[in-house]
Design a protein around this motif. Sequence first.
Motif, PDB file in Angstrom:
ATOM      1  N   ALA A  52       0.820  -1.216   0.000  1.00  0.00           N
ATOM      2  CA  ALA A  52       0.000   0.000   0.000  1.00  0.00           C
ATOM      3  C   ALA A  52       0.852   1.263   0.000  1.00  0.00           C
ATOM      4  O   ALA A  52       0.454   2.275  -0.564  1.00  0.00           O
ATOM      5  CB  ALA A  52      -0.932   0.001   1.211  1.00  0.00           C
ATOM      6  N   ASN A  53       2.005   1.239   0.646  1.00  0.00           N
ATOM      7  CA  ASN A  53       2.844   2.432   0.760  1.00  0.00           C
ATOM      8  C   ASN A  53       3.908   2.518  -0.333  1.00  0.00           C
ATOM      9  O   ASN A  53       4.122   3.563  -0.919  1.00  0.00           O
ATOM     10  CB  ASN A  53       3.530   2.479   2.121  1.00  0.00           C
ATOM     11  N   VAL A  54       4.597   1.407  -0.566  1.00  0.00           N
ATOM     12  CA  VAL A  54       5.717   1.392  -1.499  1.00  0.00           C
ATOM     13  C   VAL A  54       5.558   0.213  -2.441  1.00  0.00           C
ATOM     14  O   VAL A  54       5.370  -0.920  -1.995  1.00  0.00           O
ATOM     15  CB  VAL A  54       7.064   1.284  -0.742  1.00  0.00           C
ATOM     16  N   GLY A  55       5.647   0.478  -3.724  1.00  0.00           N
ATOM     17  CA  GLY A  55       5.601  -0.587  -4.717  1.00  0.00           C
ATOM     18  C   GLY A  55       7.005  -0.967  -5.154  1.00  0.00           C
ATOM     19  O   GLY A  55       7.872  -0.102  -5.299  1.00  0.00           O
ATOM     20  N   LEU A  56       7.259  -2.270  -5.336  1.00  0.00           N
ATOM     21  CA  LEU A  56       8.550  -2.759  -5.805  1.00  0.00           C
ATOM     22  C   LEU A  56       8.352  -3.530  -7.102  1.00  0.00           C
ATOM     23  O   LEU A  56       7.473  -4.389  -7.192  1.00  0.00           O
ATOM     24  CB  LEU A  56       9.190  -3.694  -4.772  1.00  0.00           C
ATOM     25  N   VAL A  57       9.171  -3.229  -8.095  1.00  0.00           N
ATOM     26  CA  VAL A  57       9.112  -3.924  -9.381  1.00  0.00           C
ATOM     27  C   VAL A  57      10.528  -4.346  -9.762  1.00  0.00           C
ATOM     28  O   VAL A  57      11.448  -3.523  -9.743  1.00  0.00           O
ATOM     29  CB  VAL A  57       8.532  -3.006 -10.489  1.00  0.00           C
ATOM     30  N   ALA A  58      10.698  -5.629 -10.082  1.00  0.00           N
ATOM     31  CA  ALA A  58      12.000  -6.137 -10.523  1.00  0.00           C
ATOM     32  C   ALA A  58      12.290  -5.637 -11.934  1.00  0.00           C
ATOM     33  O   ALA A  58      11.438  -5.723 -12.814  1.00  0.00           O
ATOM     34  CB  ALA A  58      12.005  -7.657 -10.480  1.00  0.00           C
ATOM     35  N   ASP A  59      13.487  -5.105 -12.148  1.00  0.00           N
ATOM     36  CA  ASP A  59      13.881  -4.595 -13.464  1.00  0.00           C
ATOM     37  C   ASP A  59      14.996  -5.407 -14.104  1.00  0.00           C
ATOM     38  O   ASP A  59      15.369  -5.149 -15.238  1.00  0.00           O
ATOM     39  CB  ASP A  59      14.353  -3.141 -13.344  1.00  0.00           C
ATOM     40  N   SER A  60      15.569  -6.357 -13.391  1.00  0.00           N
ATOM     41  CA  SER A  60      16.672  -7.163 -13.897  1.00  0.00           C
ATOM     42  C   SER A  60      16.232  -8.621 -13.988  1.00  0.00           C
ATOM     43  O   SER A  60      15.494  -9.096 -13.119  1.00  0.00           O
ATOM     44  CB  SER A  60      17.875  -7.054 -12.948  1.00  0.00           C
ATOM     45  N   PRO A  61      16.687  -9.351 -14.999  1.00  0.00           N
ATOM     46  CA  PRO A  61      16.342 -10.769 -15.080  1.00  0.00           C
ATOM     47  C   PRO A  61      16.924 -11.590 -13.923  1.00  0.00           C
ATOM     48  O   PRO A  61      16.471 -12.701 -13.675  1.00  0.00           O
ATOM     49  CB  PRO A  61      16.931 -11.225 -16.419  1.00  0.00           C
ATOM     50  N   LEU A  62      17.902 -11.042 -13.204  1.00  0.00           N
ATOM     51  CA  LEU A  62      18.487 -11.749 -12.062  1.00  0.00           C
ATOM     52  C   LEU A  62      17.725 -11.502 -10.765  1.00  0.00           C
ATOM     53  O   LEU A  62      18.068 -12.045  -9.730  1.00  0.00           O
ATOM     54  CB  LEU A  62      19.951 -11.343 -11.881  1.00  0.00           C
ATOM     55  N   VAL A  63      16.696 -10.642 -10.824  1.00  0.00           N
ATOM     56  CA  VAL A  63      15.885 -10.342  -9.642  1.00  0.00           C
ATOM     57  C   VAL A  63      14.526 -11.007  -9.815  1.00  0.00           C
ATOM     58  O   VAL A  63      13.816 -10.739 -10.776  1.00  0.00           O
ATOM     59  CB  VAL A  63      15.719  -8.812  -9.459  1.00  0.00           C
ATOM     60  N   GLY A  64      14.175 -11.891  -8.878  1.00  0.00           N
ATOM     61  CA  GLY A  64      12.884 -12.556  -8.899  1.00  0.00           C
ATOM     62  C   GLY A  64      11.955 -11.941  -7.868  1.00  0.00           C
ATOM     63  O   GLY A  64      12.381 -11.158  -7.020  1.00  0.00           O
ATOM     64  N   THR A  65      10.671 -12.262  -7.941  1.00  0.00           N
ATOM     65  CA  THR A  65       9.710 -11.738  -6.975  1.00  0.00           C
ATOM     66  C   THR A  65       8.918 -12.873  -6.342  1.00  0.00           C
ATOM     67  O   THR A  65       8.712 -13.921  -6.943  1.00  0.00           O
ATOM     68  CB  THR A  65       8.711 -10.752  -7.629  1.00  0.00           C
ATOM     69  N   THR A  97       8.330   2.622  -5.993  1.00  0.00           N
ATOM     70  CA  THR A  97       7.294   3.606  -6.332  1.00  0.00           C
ATOM     71  C   THR A  97       6.533   4.001  -5.076  1.00  0.00           C
ATOM     72  O   THR A  97       6.162   3.149  -4.268  1.00  0.00           O
ATOM     73  CB  THR A  97       6.307   3.020  -7.364  1.00  0.00           C
ATOM     74  N   ASN A  98       6.295   5.310  -4.913  1.00  0.00           N
ATOM     75  CA  ASN A  98       5.528   5.840  -3.793  1.00  0.00           C
ATOM     76  C   ASN A  98       4.041   5.681  -4.109  1.00  0.00           C
ATOM     77  O   ASN A  98       3.519   6.327  -5.013  1.00  0.00           O
ATOM     78  CB  ASN A  98       5.887   7.308  -3.569  1.00  0.00           C
ATOM     79  N   ASN A  99       3.351   4.830  -3.343  1.00  0.00           N
ATOM     80  CA  ASN A  99       1.918   4.600  -3.540  1.00  0.00           C
ATOM     81  C   ASN A  99       1.045   5.413  -2.593  1.00  0.00           C
ATOM     82  O   ASN A  99      -0.172   5.253  -2.581  1.00  0.00           O
ATOM     83  CB  ASN A  99       1.594   3.109  -3.370  1.00  0.00           C
ATOM     84  N   LEU A 100       1.658   6.269  -1.783  1.00  0.00           N
ATOM     85  CA  LEU A 100       0.884   7.113  -0.856  1.00  0.00           C
ATOM     86  C   LEU A 100       0.393   8.373  -1.566  1.00  0.00           C
ATOM     87  O   LEU A 100       0.884   8.723  -2.637  1.00  0.00           O
ATOM     88  CB  LEU A 100       1.748   7.519   0.343  1.00  0.00           C
ATOM     89  N   THR A 139       7.690  12.159  -4.680  1.00  0.00           N
ATOM     90  CA  THR A 139       6.361  12.759  -4.656  1.00  0.00           C
ATOM     91  C   THR A 139       5.333  11.637  -4.761  1.00  0.00           C
ATOM     92  O   THR A 139       5.681  10.484  -5.053  1.00  0.00           O
ATOM     93  CB  THR A 139       6.184  13.731  -5.831  1.00  0.00           C
ATOM     94  N   SER A 140       4.070  11.934  -4.530  1.00  0.00           N
ATOM     95  CA  SER A 140       3.018  10.939  -4.665  1.00  0.00           C
ATOM     96  C   SER A 140       3.042  10.370  -6.081  1.00  0.00           C
ATOM     97  O   SER A 140       3.017  11.104  -7.056  1.00  0.00           O
ATOM     98  CB  SER A 140       1.655  11.572  -4.378  1.00  0.00           C
ATOM     99  N   GLY A 141       3.171   9.055  -6.194  1.00  0.00           N
ATOM    100  CA  GLY A 141       3.252   8.392  -7.494  1.00  0.00           C
ATOM    101  C   GLY A 141       4.636   8.393  -8.103  1.00  0.00           C
ATOM    102  O   GLY A 141       4.857   7.771  -9.137  1.00  0.00           O
ATOM    103  N   GLY A 142       5.580   9.087  -7.463  1.00  0.00           N
ATOM    104  CA  GLY A 142       6.952   9.150  -7.979  1.00  0.00           C
ATOM    105  C   GLY A 142       7.695   7.840  -7.763  1.00  0.00           C
ATOM    106  O   GLY A 142       7.316   7.008  -6.930  1.00  0.00           O
ATOM    107  N   SER A 143       8.772   7.644  -8.520  1.00  0.00           N
ATOM    108  CA  SER A 143       9.543   6.412  -8.382  1.00  0.00           C
ATOM    109  C   SER A 143      11.025   6.683  -8.578  1.00  0.00           C
ATOM    110  O   SER A 143      11.410   7.724  -9.108  1.00  0.00           O
ATOM    111  CB  SER A 143       9.059   5.363  -9.393  1.00  0.00           C
ATOM    112  N   VAL A 144      11.828   5.747  -8.133  1.00  0.00           N
ATOM    113  CA  VAL A 144      13.268   5.805  -8.321  1.00  0.00           C
ATOM    114  C   VAL A 144      13.746   4.411  -8.713  1.00  0.00           C
ATOM    115  O   VAL A 144      13.327   3.408  -8.132  1.00  0.00           O
ATOM    116  CB  VAL A 144      14.007   6.310  -7.049  1.00  0.00           C
ATOM    117  N   SER A 145      14.582   4.348  -9.746  1.00  0.00           N
ATOM    118  CA  SER A 145      15.207   3.089 -10.140  1.00  0.00           C
ATOM    119  C   SER A 145      16.469   2.897  -9.316  1.00  0.00           C
ATOM    120  O   SER A 145      17.202   3.855  -9.055  1.00  0.00           O
ATOM    121  CB  SER A 145      15.565   3.103 -11.625  1.00  0.00           C
TER     122      SER A 145
END
Length: 172
Positions: A52-65, A97-100, A139-145
């Motif tokens: 709910a607060n922070v979203g995480l998305v894998a961007d590398s093929p070596l990172v699984g979820t 990603t900021n989901n707040l 910011t709200s909805g902002g993200s950082v790689s």
Amino acid sequence: MWTTMKMNRRNVLVGIGTAAVGSGAALGSGALTSVSASRDLNITTVDDNNGANVGLVADSPLVGTTTGNNGQTILQIDLNSLNDDATTTLSPAFTITNNLGEAVGVRIQGAPADVTIESNNNGHNLKSWPASGDDHSLTSGGSVSVDLIIDTSSVSDSDNTITIEASTAQSA
């Protein structure tokens, strides 16, 4: 009837060689044939049910979820898939990603000394709260790689867990 053999260099070398082969066969070589160790790096969020607060998305093929007990996303990196005694850069490894509905500062805690965590955009260290202008003040909805730089020459053979914290009070 006894026969005696003359002691000469050839007979001594044959005797020593026979003794060495015999003891090696009896006792084994002691050589190590294989070693196996589990080395994982897990990245999760603190107090964040269902992302709910922070979203995480894998961007590398070596990172699984995978999904944690609270429904939060957990990123996993199998360090056995990386080269031994090398420095590997995963760029980008994942995105936060900021989901707040308001701005937050994020930091990443618990990383071993042999894992560097920095912003993909400008190399800011993400192990501390952001300063003014840092791109991990979201910011709200902002993200950082996020980039991970992993030195496997010294990484431990145990599982490591890295935690991502988000705080509205730490937004710069």
